[in-house]
Each structure stands twice: as structure tokens, then as C-alpha cells.
Design a protein around this motif. Structure first.
Motif, PDB file in Angstrom:
ATOM      1  N   THR A  97       0.935  -1.153   0.044  1.00 46.03           N
ATOM      2  CA  THR A  97      -0.108  -0.015  -0.020  1.00 46.03           C
ATOM      3  C   THR A  97       0.995   1.297  -0.011  1.00 46.03           C
ATOM      4  OG1 THR A  97      -1.840  -1.190   1.162  1.00 46.03           O
ATOM      5  CG2 THR A  97      -1.628   1.231   1.308  1.00 46.03           C
ATOM      6  N   LEU A 124      -4.302   2.369   4.106  1.00 46.97           N
ATOM      7  CA  LEU A 124      -4.341   3.331   3.219  1.00 46.97           C
ATOM      8  C   LEU A 124      -4.209   4.900   3.733  1.00 46.97           C
ATOM      9  CD1 LEU A 124      -5.094   4.657   0.263  1.00 46.97           C
ATOM     10  CD2 LEU A 124      -7.294   4.742   1.162  1.00 46.97           C
ATOM     11  N   GLN A 140       0.860   8.719  -5.892  1.00 47.70           N
ATOM     12  CA  GLN A 140      -0.561   9.527  -5.836  1.00 47.70           C
ATOM     13  C   GLN A 140      -0.294  10.927  -5.408  1.00 47.70           C
ATOM     14  OE1 GLN A 140      -1.895   7.479  -8.056  1.00 47.70           O
ATOM     15  NE2 GLN A 140      -1.146   5.550  -7.046  1.00 47.70           N
ATOM     16  N   VAL A 166      -5.766  10.123  -3.150  1.00 44.19           N
ATOM     17  CA  VAL A 166      -6.308   9.021  -3.312  1.00 44.19           C
ATOM     18  C   VAL A 166      -7.929   9.204  -2.886  1.00 44.19           C
ATOM     19  CG1 VAL A 166      -6.424   6.509  -2.577  1.00 44.19           C
ATOM     20  CG2 VAL A 166      -4.195   7.606  -2.660  1.00 44.19           C
ATOM     21  N   VAL A 193       0.866   4.219  -2.727  1.00 46.33           N
ATOM     22  CA  VAL A 193       0.194   5.551  -2.121  1.00 46.33           C
ATOM     23  C   VAL A 193       1.085   6.553  -2.627  1.00 46.33           C
ATOM     24  CG1 VAL A 193      -0.305   6.851  -0.339  1.00 46.33           C
ATOM     25  CG2 VAL A 193      -1.526   4.671  -0.418  1.00 46.33           C
ATOM     26  N   VAL A 231      -6.132  11.665   1.196  1.00 47.60           N
ATOM     27  CA  VAL A 231      -7.077  10.761   1.087  1.00 47.60           C
ATOM     28  C   VAL A 231      -8.287  11.266   1.199  1.00 47.60           C
ATOM     29  CG1 VAL A 231      -8.177   8.803   2.077  1.00 47.60           C
ATOM     30  CG2 VAL A 231      -5.940   8.734   1.820  1.00 47.60           C
ATOM     31  N   CYS A 247      -0.543   5.312   5.336  1.00 47.94           N
ATOM     32  CA  CYS A 247       0.458   5.444   4.213  1.00 47.94           C
ATOM     33  C   CYS A 247       0.485   6.897   3.774  1.00 47.94           C
ATOM     34  CB  CYS A 247       0.450   4.234   3.258  1.00 47.94           C
ATOM     35  SG  CYS A 247       0.988   2.720   4.058  1.00 47.94           S
ATOM     36  N   ALA A 248      -0.807   7.239   3.442  1.00 49.30           N
ATOM     37  CA  ALA A 248      -0.977   8.718   2.963  1.00 49.30           C
ATOM     38  C   ALA A 248      -0.481   9.531   3.764  1.00 49.30           C
ATOM     39  CB  ALA A 248      -2.444   8.902   2.550  1.00 49.30           C
TER      40      ALA A 248
END
Length: 411
Positions: free
Chosen positions: A91, A127, A98, A101, A95, A138, A130-131
């Protein structure tokens, strides 16, 4: 920003759930209209489907998924453990590619259907974590939520929500659920479900056909001990209702919303073969569905809809069809109330055939005023969706620059 934005789409997508994929389609349409050249990337349950549909790279949501159909016993258990250890790193690698997300719609913060903490809640938490580590944003967009009783599932869901840069909910029930679980929702907005943005065909002439949307219903996350009992009672009520319709001269079109629903369709058809063997061919049909657009197109050919799955109900309301909801969660009732049909609901967990028939007769007797109400409510819904897309633009690099207005229109 000199380059087009890099946008990841994350969720239970491409797995056969028409509602989830319909919400995604609405967001992809918005992104490609507002940001020509946008670079899309998917992390989802059906990566091959997403790549084939949108021509963009896609990664499996969970490392174990490709092995699920072949591994068994101890080997499968070891692979699952390995997957849970590898997934945070996978993940993170995804991520960091990006800028933002988007988790498009879906009931990602709820447990109204059986849900295990180490499945999607675990993925959603990683998610969001990690963002934060990579600086990506996110956005949880028009998502559904419910108060979750299971401690670990609740922890994953609430921590993921707190780490998100942007949150909006598809109804007040969802926002209130997050507030009750301790999340500060003071800056969170309520917008209609994203599937309301999908195009619909123009109204056609009356056909007399009744649409019946079925579901592989086994109760919710807290009903595992009586899941088979709930399922059998629900299927018995639906088969009885379809028998009632054909006995009164009506034709029926059966709808699904997920691949898992096919056995319920077959149970209804088998019941008719056994108990109405002289029924002429074509009186009850169940054409295959692969997208929410297919569902909308087929549903446009019926006059009245009785349905269980949330997005079956939503599509019927969007088409301004008089609709009766046999709901599996409170979100069905909230959706129906918001469209002016609160009295035409009953729960799937205790569906009563006699009451269902009486409600259906009342629904049809008030067709004209109910249709007029639905047309007006849909107009207001389209206006709110335009606000949602404008708000979402603020989370995307370059989103505040002048751009074409996002129109809620045809494909």
C-alpha cells in the motif's frame, strides 16, 4: 501545477458489486471531464477489470487475493498471514505514486453486512496511514457509515476516518454514526450517493412490468448465528411475492446487484418451474447485469420496483419509479425517506408477505403523485451533486483553477 494530477482510486471495486462500480464510474467521469490528462491508478479487488474498463494501471487490494481460489488448508492460512504482513508495504509503495487517493462512495465505514476486521477495514486503515507518511491526501467521498460494535473493526474504521484529508457522507445517518464513534464530523458534509450522478434514459411508455431486485441476504455483522434462517425466510417471501404477481397477470423482471445474488434468482425461477409449470415463457426474466448502467437501462423498462440492495433502490428512485424497499440496513430507509417514500419500507430481516402485497397495491394506486415527488427530489439531488464535485476539486492539485463546470449528464 504543471503536470496533470495523479489520482488513485481505492476500494472494493471490480469485484462484481454494481453499486460500488457505479459510484466509481461517476467519479472517473468527473475526473476526466475536469482534468484532461489526469493519471488514474487503481488499488482494488478486481484489477484486471479496472484496467480493461478504464485503460489505467491497477493493483490488487490485498496480496492474498490472487491465491484465494487455489490455496487450501494450512497453506492458505500461511499465505493469508504473509499477505497481512506484506499489504502495508504494498500500500505504501502504491500511495507514494499518488497526489490524492479517492475512496468513491461505498459503505466503507459500515458493518451492515458481515465484515471481518482483517479484510477491508485493515486495508483502509493502512491506506490512510500510508498517505499521511507520504503527503498524499485521502478523500472519503459520499461514503456510508454505521456504528460498529466489534472493537477491532471499529478501531480500524475510525482511525482511517480521522487520518483522511476529506470526508463526506451519503446521508445524515452515516455522519451521526461517525460522531457516535468519536470522530469529529463538524467539518464533514452530507451529499447524495455518487450513483445519482449516472445518466438515465428518457422515460418510456408504461409496460406493466414489475421489477424485483433480490439479494443474497444473510443478515448483518451481528447475525452470523442465524444467517441461514434469515436467508431462508427472505427468499421464501420473495418467491411468494413473485408468485402473487404472476398469478395476477403481471410480468416480472428480476434484478441483482452483485454476483453473489445469482442463487436467489435461480431459487425464484426454480420455485416457478415447480409451482407454476404452465407459466408462459418470458413472463419472468432475469437478464445478466455487468454494470450499474446495465441495471439502469433494464430498470427503465419496468413500471414499479420492489428491491433490497441499496443501489437497486437508488436506481429505481433515480428513474422516478414508484419503489418499495425491503431494506437490509437503516440506510435504505433513510434513502427512501429522503425521496418521499418513507411509508413504503420494511426490513429484510422480518419481511412479511401479506404486508408486502398491501404496500405494493398502495404504491401502485398512488403512482402519479409519487412519480411527481421523485422528479422534484431528483432535481434537488443533482444540484447537491454539483456542489459535491466542486468541493472534491479542492482536494486535487489544480482543483481550484478555473475549469468547465461538472455537468451531471449522459455518458
Amino acid at each position: 501545477m504543471s503536470r496533470p494530477p495523479r489520482v488513485g482510486l481505492f476500494g472494493i471495486l471490480g469485484s462484481g458489486n454494481l453499486g460500488n462500480d457505479g459510484s466509481l464510474d461517476a467519479v472517473v467521469t468527473f475526473l476526466r471531464e475536469r482534468y484532461p490528462g489526469v493519471r488514474l491508478d487503481f488499488m482494488c479487488m478486481g484489477p484486471e477489470t479496472m484496467t480493461a474498463t478504464y485503460g489505467a494501471p491497477a493493483t490488487a487490494l490485498q496480496w492474498y487475493e490472487p491465491h484465494a481460489g487455489t490455496a487450501t488448508g494450512a497453506h492458505a492460512a500461511l499465505l493469508k498471514i504473509a499477505g497481512k504482513l506484506l499489504d502495508p508495504f504494498r500500500t505504501l509503495a502504491w500511495v507514494r505514486r499518488q497526489d490524492v487517493v479517492i475512496v468513491p462512495g461505498m459503505g466503507v465505514l459500515e458493518a451492515t453486512l458481515p465484515l471481518r476486521p482483517w479484510a477491508f477495514p485493515y486495508s483502509l486503515f493502512w491506506l490512510a496511514a500510508c498517505a499521511r507518511l507520504t503527503g498524499a491526501k485521502v478523500a472519503l467521498v459520499s461514503v456510508g457509515a454505521s456504528v460498529v460494535g466489534k472493537r477491532l473493526t471499529r478501531a480500524f474504521i475510525t482511525r482511517a476516518a480521522r487520518l483522511a484529508h476529506y470526508r463526506s457522507y451519503r446521508d445524515a445517518l452515516s455522519r451521526d454514526a461517525m460522531r457516535k464513534m468519536g470522530v469529529d464530523v463538524s467539518a464533514d458534509e452530507i451529499y447524495p450517493d455518487l450513483a445519482f450522478a449516472l445518466p438515465v434514459p428518457p422515460p418510456g411508455a408504461p409496460t406493466g412490468v414489475v421489477g424485483v431486485g433480490v439479494m443474497a441476504y444473510y443478515g448483518g455483522n451481528d447475525d452470523r448465528a442465524r444467517a441461514d434462517e434469515l436467508h431462508d425466510r427472505y427468499v421464501a417471501a420473495l418467491t411468494g411475492f413473485v408468485r402473487h404477481l404472476v398469478d395476477n397477470g403481471r410480468s416480472v423482471r428480476l434484478f441483482t446487484g452483485d454476483r453473489a445474488d445469482a442463487p436467489v434468482v435461480e431459487a425464484i425461477l426454480a420455485d416457478l418451474r415447480a409451482h407454476r409449470p404452465a407459466l408462459e415463457s418470458g413472463r419472468v426474466v432475469a437478464a445478466p447485469l455487468t454494470t450499474l448502467h446495465d441495471l439502469i437501462d433494464q430498470m427503465s423498462t419496468v413500471d414499479t420496483v420492489v428491491a433490497t440492495r441499496y443501489h437497486n433502490v437508488l436506481c429505481a428512485l433515480k428513474l422516478a419509479k414508484p419503489t418499495l424497499s425491503i431494506g437490509y440496513a437503516a440506510k435504505n430507509d433513510v434513502l427512501m425517506a429522503g425521496m418521499g417514500l418513507a411509508e413504503f419500507c420494511q426490513p429484510a430481516s422480518s419481511v412479511d408477505l401479506a404486508r408486502l402485497i398491501a404496500q405494493f397495491d398502495e404504491l401502485e394506486s398512488r403512482r402519479e403523485p409519487l412519480t411527481a415527488t421523485l422528479v422534484e427530489r431528483n432535481r434537488a439531488t443533482r444540484e447537491r451533486l454539483e456542489h459535491q464535485f466542486t468541493a472534491l476539486s479542492a482536494t486535487i492539485p489544480g482543483g481550484l483553477a478555473p475549469a468547465r463546470p461538472v455537468a451531471v449528464r449522459g455518458r
